[in-house]
Design a protein around this motif. Sequence first.
Motif, PDB file in Angstrom:
ATOM      1  N   TYR A  75       0.834  -1.200   0.000  1.00  0.00           N
ATOM      2  CA  TYR A  75       0.000   0.000   0.000  1.00  0.00           C
ATOM      3  C   TYR A  75       0.870   1.252   0.000  1.00  0.00           C
ATOM      4  N   ASP A  76       1.909   1.252   0.840  1.00  0.00           N
ATOM      5  CA  ASP A  76       2.747   2.447   0.983  1.00  0.00           C
ATOM      6  C   ASP A  76       3.447   2.815  -0.321  1.00  0.00           C
ATOM      7  N   GLY A  81       3.577   6.701  -4.599  1.00  0.00           N
ATOM      8  CA  GLY A  81       3.952   6.748  -6.014  1.00  0.00           C
ATOM      9  C   GLY A  81       3.192   7.790  -6.806  1.00  0.00           C
ATOM     10  N   ASP A  82       3.503   7.863  -8.092  1.00  0.00           N
ATOM     11  CA  ASP A  82       2.952   8.930  -8.938  1.00  0.00           C
ATOM     12  C   ASP A  82       1.453   8.809  -9.194  1.00  0.00           C
ATOM     13  N   ALA A  83       0.842   7.653  -8.999  1.00  0.00           N
ATOM     14  CA  ALA A  83      -0.598   7.531  -9.207  1.00  0.00           C
ATOM     15  C   ALA A  83      -1.416   8.162  -8.073  1.00  0.00           C
ATOM     16  N   PHE A  84      -0.823   8.272  -6.885  1.00  0.00           N
ATOM     17  CA  PHE A  84      -1.569   8.819  -5.748  1.00  0.00           C
ATOM     18  C   PHE A  84      -0.926  10.105  -5.243  1.00  0.00           C
ATOM     19  N   VAL A 143     -12.010  13.984   2.928  1.00  0.00           N
ATOM     20  CA  VAL A 143     -11.407  14.574   1.733  1.00  0.00           C
ATOM     21  C   VAL A 143     -11.711  13.666   0.552  1.00  0.00           C
ATOM     22  N   LYS A 144     -12.203  14.250  -0.518  1.00  0.00           N
ATOM     23  CA  LYS A 144     -12.451  13.494  -1.743  1.00  0.00           C
ATOM     24  C   LYS A 144     -11.162  13.508  -2.558  1.00  0.00           C
ATOM     25  N   ARG A 145     -10.528  12.358  -2.642  1.00  0.00           N
ATOM     26  CA  ARG A 145      -9.227  12.258  -3.295  1.00  0.00           C
ATOM     27  C   ARG A 145      -9.275  12.697  -4.758  1.00  0.00           C
ATOM     28  N   GLN A 146     -10.383  12.416  -5.452  1.00  0.00           N
ATOM     29  CA  GLN A 146     -10.462  12.767  -6.864  1.00  0.00           C
ATOM     30  C   GLN A 146     -10.547  14.280  -7.080  1.00  0.00           C
ATOM     31  N   ASP A 147     -11.003  15.025  -6.073  1.00  0.00           N
ATOM     32  CA  ASP A 147     -10.998  16.487  -6.180  1.00  0.00           C
ATOM     33  C   ASP A 147      -9.578  17.020  -6.347  1.00  0.00           C
ATOM     34  N   GLY A 151      -5.034   9.438  -7.339  1.00  0.00           N
ATOM     35  CA  GLY A 151      -5.481   8.193  -7.941  1.00  0.00           C
ATOM     36  C   GLY A 151      -5.517   8.267  -9.454  1.00  0.00           C
ATOM     37  N   GLY A 152      -5.535   9.502  -9.967  1.00  0.00           N
ATOM     38  CA  GLY A 152      -5.489   9.708 -11.414  1.00  0.00           C
ATOM     39  C   GLY A 152      -6.542   8.928 -12.163  1.00  0.00           C
TER      40      GLY A 152
END
Length: 181
Positions: A75-76, A81-84, A143-147, A151-152
């Motif tokens: 997970y870490d 990484g660049d996706a999150f 927090v809405k991560r997609q905002d 996660g891209g």
Amino acid sequence: LFSALLLMAAPVHSANYVQAPGSSLVFAGTYQGAVFTGRFPGFATTLSFDPQHLSTASLDVRIPMATATTANADYDAQMRGDAFLDSSRFAQAHYTATRFRSLGGNRFIADGTLSLPGMTKPVALTCTWAPGVHPVFTVKATVKRQDFGVGGVDWAYTVSMPDCTAVSHTVVWCPGTDRYP
């Protein structure tokens, strides 16, 4: 008499506080239906706060992205990484609030902004203030991560990992020796 009038006319400012050991910044989310939790060691918070004088209150939190940990190596690595969080490009997240509203009692809303992977957006925090010798300031938010683009495109489909992440920030304070003049 003149001196007394000057003191009465002097602006009131919030007290400054120093983050004490034992403070925490944690988060929780789900992946494929399983709850995971994590924390951000090394975060730094400054607070200037007096519940009777909210117009002079401020909150500033700096969060080192590379320290994010769930205690799960897979997970870490993915999370940093660049996706999150893309911690190699965006070393630090930053939250700042200079507007506080009372909800009654020791509960407040902090209206501020969160800067996360290159985006800055408004985020309101629900806060609880427990006064005392070592006051405790607890903050909760979703927090809405997609905002923030976290996660891209790869993680835009929210069935495996929902959009919302719960964040909790508990800071134990030592009263600072300094006050605003």
